[in-house]
Design a protein around this motif. Structure first.
Motif, PDB file in Angstrom:
ATOM      1  N   LEU A   1       4.803   4.227   9.422  1.00 34.75           N
ATOM      2  CA  LEU A   1       5.509   3.048   8.936  1.00 34.75           C
ATOM      3  C   LEU A   1       5.176   2.772   7.479  1.00 34.75           C
ATOM      4  O   LEU A   1       4.004   2.752   7.097  1.00 34.75           O
ATOM      5  N   SER A   2       6.230   2.568   6.693  1.00 29.94           N
ATOM      6  CA  SER A   2       6.116   2.157   5.299  1.00 29.94           C
ATOM      7  C   SER A   2       5.411   3.223   4.458  1.00 29.94           C
ATOM      8  O   SER A   2       5.508   4.411   4.738  1.00 29.94           O
ATOM      9  N   GLY A   3       4.694   2.829   3.407  1.00 35.48           N
ATOM     10  CA  GLY A   3       4.100   3.785   2.482  1.00 35.48           C
ATOM     11  C   GLY A   3       5.084   4.174   1.389  1.00 35.48           C
ATOM     12  O   GLY A   3       6.262   3.798   1.419  1.00 35.48           O
ATOM     13  N   GLU A   4       4.601   4.927   0.443  1.00 38.80           N
ATOM     14  CA  GLU A   4       5.449   5.342  -0.676  1.00 38.80           C
ATOM     15  C   GLU A   4       4.968   6.691  -1.190  1.00 38.80           C
ATOM     16  O   GLU A   4       3.835   6.826  -1.646  1.00 38.80           O
ATOM     17  N   GLY A   5       5.823   7.731  -1.074  1.00 40.18           N
ATOM     18  CA  GLY A   5       5.465   9.038  -1.604  1.00 40.18           C
ATOM     19  C   GLY A   5       5.629  10.146  -0.595  1.00 40.18           C
ATOM     20  O   GLY A   5       6.273   9.997   0.448  1.00 40.18           O
ATOM     21  N   ASN A   6       5.015  11.296  -0.881  1.00 37.93           N
ATOM     22  CA  ASN A   6       5.088  12.486  -0.028  1.00 37.93           C
ATOM     23  C   ASN A   6       3.743  12.713   0.660  1.00 37.93           C
ATOM     24  O   ASN A   6       2.687  12.613   0.019  1.00 37.93           O
ATOM     25  N   PHE A   7       3.811  13.052   1.937  1.00 39.03           N
ATOM     26  CA  PHE A   7       2.605  13.233   2.732  1.00 39.03           C
ATOM     27  C   PHE A   7       2.788  14.439   3.650  1.00 39.03           C
ATOM     28  O   PHE A   7       3.908  14.896   3.874  1.00 39.03           O
TER      29      PHE A   7
ATOM     30  N   ASP B   1       0.845  -1.191   0.000  1.00 38.29           N
ATOM     31  CA  ASP B   1       0.000   0.000   0.000  1.00 38.29           C
ATOM     32  C   ASP B   1       0.883   1.244   0.000  1.00 38.29           C
ATOM     33  O   ASP B   1       1.881   1.314   0.722  1.00 38.29           O
ATOM     34  N   ALA B   2       0.499   2.242  -0.781  1.00 39.54           N
ATOM     35  CA  ALA B   2       1.276   3.480  -0.859  1.00 39.54           C
ATOM     36  C   ALA B   2       1.076   4.375   0.359  1.00 39.54           C
ATOM     37  O   ALA B   2       1.886   5.267   0.615  1.00 39.54           O
ATOM     38  N   ASN B   3       0.006   4.158   1.124  1.00 41.96           N
ATOM     39  CA  ASN B   3      -0.268   5.004   2.283  1.00 41.96           C
ATOM     40  C   ASN B   3       0.487   4.506   3.512  1.00 41.96           C
ATOM     41  O   ASN B   3       0.478   3.305   3.817  1.00 41.96           O
ATOM     42  N   PRO B   4       1.144   5.397   4.247  1.00 44.23           N
ATOM     43  CA  PRO B   4       1.848   4.981   5.462  1.00 44.23           C
ATOM     44  C   PRO B   4       0.876   4.594   6.567  1.00 44.23           C
ATOM     45  O   PRO B   4      -0.270   5.052   6.603  1.00 44.23           O
ATOM     46  N   ILE B   5       1.353   3.749   7.483  1.00 43.58           N
ATOM     47  CA  ILE B   5       0.552   3.313   8.622  1.00 43.58           C
ATOM     48  C   ILE B   5       0.926   4.171   9.832  1.00 43.58           C
ATOM     49  O   ILE B   5       2.089   4.176  10.249  1.00 43.58           O
ATOM     50  N   PRO B   6      -0.014   4.911  10.410  1.00 47.20           N
ATOM     51  CA  PRO B   6       0.288   5.645  11.651  1.00 47.20           C
ATOM     52  C   PRO B   6       0.501   4.637  12.778  1.00 47.20           C
ATOM     53  O   PRO B   6      -0.376   3.816  13.053  1.00 47.20           O
TER      54      PRO B   6
ATOM     55  N   GLU C   1       5.709  18.357   5.727  1.00 44.45           N
ATOM     56  CA  GLU C   1       5.730  17.372   4.652  1.00 44.45           C
ATOM     57  C   GLU C   1       6.852  16.380   4.908  1.00 44.45           C
ATOM     58  O   GLU C   1       7.935  16.752   5.358  1.00 44.45           O
ATOM     59  N   PHE C   2       6.578  15.115   4.667  1.00 43.41           N
ATOM     60  CA  PHE C   2       7.613  14.103   4.810  1.00 43.41           C
ATOM     61  C   PHE C   2       7.498  13.092   3.668  1.00 43.41           C
ATOM     62  O   PHE C   2       6.443  12.904   3.081  1.00 43.41           O
ATOM     63  N   GLU C   3       8.618  12.467   3.377  1.00 39.81           N
ATOM     64  CA  GLU C   3       8.668  11.433   2.337  1.00 39.81           C
ATOM     65  C   GLU C   3       8.921  10.090   3.002  1.00 39.81           C
ATOM     66  O   GLU C   3       9.727   9.973   3.921  1.00 39.81           O
ATOM     67  N   THR C   4       8.216   9.074   2.556  1.00 36.95           N
ATOM     68  CA  THR C   4       8.400   7.748   3.125  1.00 36.95           C
ATOM     69  C   THR C   4       8.511   6.716   2.012  1.00 36.95           C
ATOM     70  O   THR C   4       8.027   6.932   0.894  1.00 36.95           O
ATOM     71  N   ASN C   5       9.167   5.608   2.342  1.00 41.84           N
ATOM     72  CA  ASN C   5       9.354   4.505   1.402  1.00 41.84           C
ATOM     73  C   ASN C   5       8.906   3.196   2.046  1.00 41.84           C
ATOM     74  O   ASN C   5       8.818   3.097   3.275  1.00 41.84           O
ATOM     75  N   ILE C   6       8.642   2.203   1.220  1.00 43.64           N
ATOM     76  CA  ILE C   6       8.228   0.904   1.729  1.00 43.64           C
ATOM     77  C   ILE C   6       9.271   0.377   2.725  1.00 43.64           C
ATOM     78  O   ILE C   6      10.456   0.348   2.451  1.00 43.64           O
ATOM     79  N   GLY C   7       8.790   0.005   3.898  1.00 44.04           N
ATOM     80  CA  GLY C   7       9.660  -0.561   4.917  1.00 44.04           C
ATOM     81  C   GLY C   7      10.300   0.447   5.840  1.00 44.04           C
ATOM     82  O   GLY C   7      10.903   0.065   6.850  1.00 44.04           O
ATOM     83  N   SER C   8      10.192   1.738   5.550  1.00 43.77           N
ATOM     84  CA  SER C   8      10.845   2.744   6.381  1.00 43.77           C
ATOM     85  C   SER C   8       9.946   3.153   7.550  1.00 43.77           C
ATOM     86  O   SER C   8       8.723   2.980   7.514  1.00 43.77           O
ATOM     87  N   ILE C   9      10.586   3.697   8.583  1.00 45.78           N
ATOM     88  CA  ILE C   9       9.853   4.325   9.684  1.00 45.78           C
ATOM     89  C   ILE C   9      10.253   5.790   9.716  1.00 45.78           C
ATOM     90  O   ILE C   9      11.437   6.115   9.843  1.00 45.78           O
ATOM     91  N   VAL C  10       9.270   6.664   9.580  1.00 41.55           N
ATOM     92  CA  VAL C  10       9.507   8.107   9.622  1.00 41.55           C
ATOM     93  C   VAL C  10       8.892   8.653  10.900  1.00 41.55           C
ATOM     94  O   VAL C  10       7.703   8.436  11.170  1.00 41.55           O
ATOM     95  N   THR C  11       9.713   9.345  11.694  1.00 44.20           N
ATOM     96  CA  THR C  11       9.220   9.985  12.918  1.00 44.20           C
ATOM     97  C   THR C  11       9.248  11.490  12.713  1.00 44.20           C
ATOM     98  O   THR C  11      10.313  12.080  12.554  1.00 44.20           O
TER      99      THR C  11
ATOM    100  N   VAL D   1      -3.947  13.886  15.651  1.00 41.99           N
ATOM    101  CA  VAL D   1      -2.946  13.847  14.578  1.00 41.99           C
ATOM    102  C   VAL D   1      -3.651  13.678  13.237  1.00 41.99           C
ATOM    103  O   VAL D   1      -4.542  12.826  13.088  1.00 41.99           O
ATOM    104  N   TYR D   2      -3.211  14.501  12.260  1.00 40.53           N
ATOM    105  CA  TYR D   2      -3.823  14.477  10.930  1.00 40.53           C
ATOM    106  C   TYR D   2      -2.778  14.110   9.883  1.00 40.53           C
ATOM    107  O   TYR D   2      -1.653  14.621   9.892  1.00 40.53           O
ATOM    108  N   LEU D   3      -3.145  13.191   8.987  1.00 41.62           N
ATOM    109  CA  LEU D   3      -2.324  12.835   7.833  1.00 41.62           C
ATOM    110  C   LEU D   3      -3.083  13.278   6.590  1.00 41.62           C
ATOM    111  O   LEU D   3      -4.196  12.811   6.330  1.00 41.62           O
ATOM    112  N   ASN D   4      -2.475  14.228   5.835  1.00 42.26           N
ATOM    113  CA  ASN D   4      -3.182  14.823   4.681  1.00 42.26           C
ATOM    114  C   ASN D   4      -4.571  15.314   5.077  1.00 42.26           C
ATOM    115  O   ASN D   4      -5.564  15.079   4.382  1.00 42.26           O
TER     116      ASN D   4
END
Length: 279
Positions: free
Chosen positions: A204-210, A155-160, A231-241, A261-264
């Motif tokens: 967690l994970s996702g693909e693209g800019n959010f 899935d391209a959307n990150p998991i909160p 704005e943050f960029e995330t990739n599959i398998g990554s954890i962005v804090t 907390v709001y995502l997009n």
């Protein structure tokens, strides 16, 4: 007869509300890390967040801790497990029991998933259960040798995965994000007071800019803090804090301060920071 009927209906409503309150529990954070402990002040440290494990060869085993953060009321039994990619076999699990005596009380738990046997590469799953029910699942990516992830499979959307107040966010010696001074509430002898802290939101994970942002509301519902969109960029398998330093926030009343907390611009997480006035 009418009075008796009203009495029975009232009793049913009271019992229903009581049951709802006693069974209420919400998962507000989950993550795996290299180590989980306490800092010099007795506050929680989550050291080395990760979601990918590379092995030179498979099958292989590994042991690691998992952190979970809960909010609610009443007595509960929780279980955190890691299961196979097909979700038909539990490889390891850790359990905990606790009682939350106040409404919207926040508590954390952690335990070790020991000697997890990975037979093949693939996407394994961490499952969080409360009172026998699966509340949330997050992926763990197991790779062999030079194997890499294929973005088309996910899935391209990150998991909160968490939102929490803490004192410091930094990279450890392995280049992994770590958090220290994680806390659940304030105990104070006087109001108002001010404090500076960090709100750390993990994806967690996702693909693209959010884009993410958050708000803090007082117990009376007044908006007292609104972060700038980040704005943050995330990739599959990554954890962005994503972090925001909340400077000298003024707490004027006792009770539950709600963090949303709001995502997009869509609300994806919420929790409370409690302020307890010492009597």
């Amino acid at each position: 007869m009418k009075k008796l009927l009203i009495l029975l209906i009232s009793l049913i409503v009271i019992l229903s509300l009581s049951y709802a309150k006693s069974s209420e529990l919400k998962l507000i954070g989950i993550a795996i890390a290299e180590n989980i402990g306490e800092d010099e002040y007795g506050l929680t440290t989550i050291d080395g967040l990760f979601s990918i494990i590379h092995f030179e060869d498979l099958p292989a085993t590994d042991t690691f801790p998992v952190y979970s953060r809960w909010m609610g009321y009443g007595k509960h039994h929780i279980e955190i497990s890691i299961v196979t990619p097909t979700k038909d076999k539990v490889l390891a699990s850790t359990e905990d029991n606790f009682e939350l005596k106040n409404n919207n009380e926040v508590i954390y738990s952690f335990g070790y998933l020991k000697d997890v046997a990975f037979e093949d590469s693939g996407v394994y799953w961490i499952q969080a259960r409360a009172n026998g029910k699966v509340i949330k699942e997050i992926p763990v990516f197991i790779l062999k040798g030079e194997e890499d992830l294929n973005p088309e499979d996910f899935d391209a959307n990150p998991i909160p995965i968490f939102s929490l107040p803490c004192i410091e966010v930094y990279e450890n010696d392995h280049g992994l994000t770590s958090l220290s001074g994680v806390f659940e509430y304030y105990t104070t002898s006087e109001l108002p007071f001010e404090d500076t802290f960090i709100i750390a939101n993990g994806f967690l994970s996702g693909e693209g800019n959010f884009t993410q942002r958050f708000e803090i509301l007082s117990p009376s519902g007044k908006l007292i803090y609104s972060s700038e969109p980040q704005e943050f960029e995330t990739n599959i398998g990554s954890i962005v804090t994503v972090t925001d330093n909340v400077e000298k926030l003024k707490f004027e009343e006792e009770g539950d301060y709600i963090v949303k907390v709001y995502l997009n611009d869509k609300e994806v997480l919420s929790h409370v920071i409690k302020v307890v006035l010492e009597k």
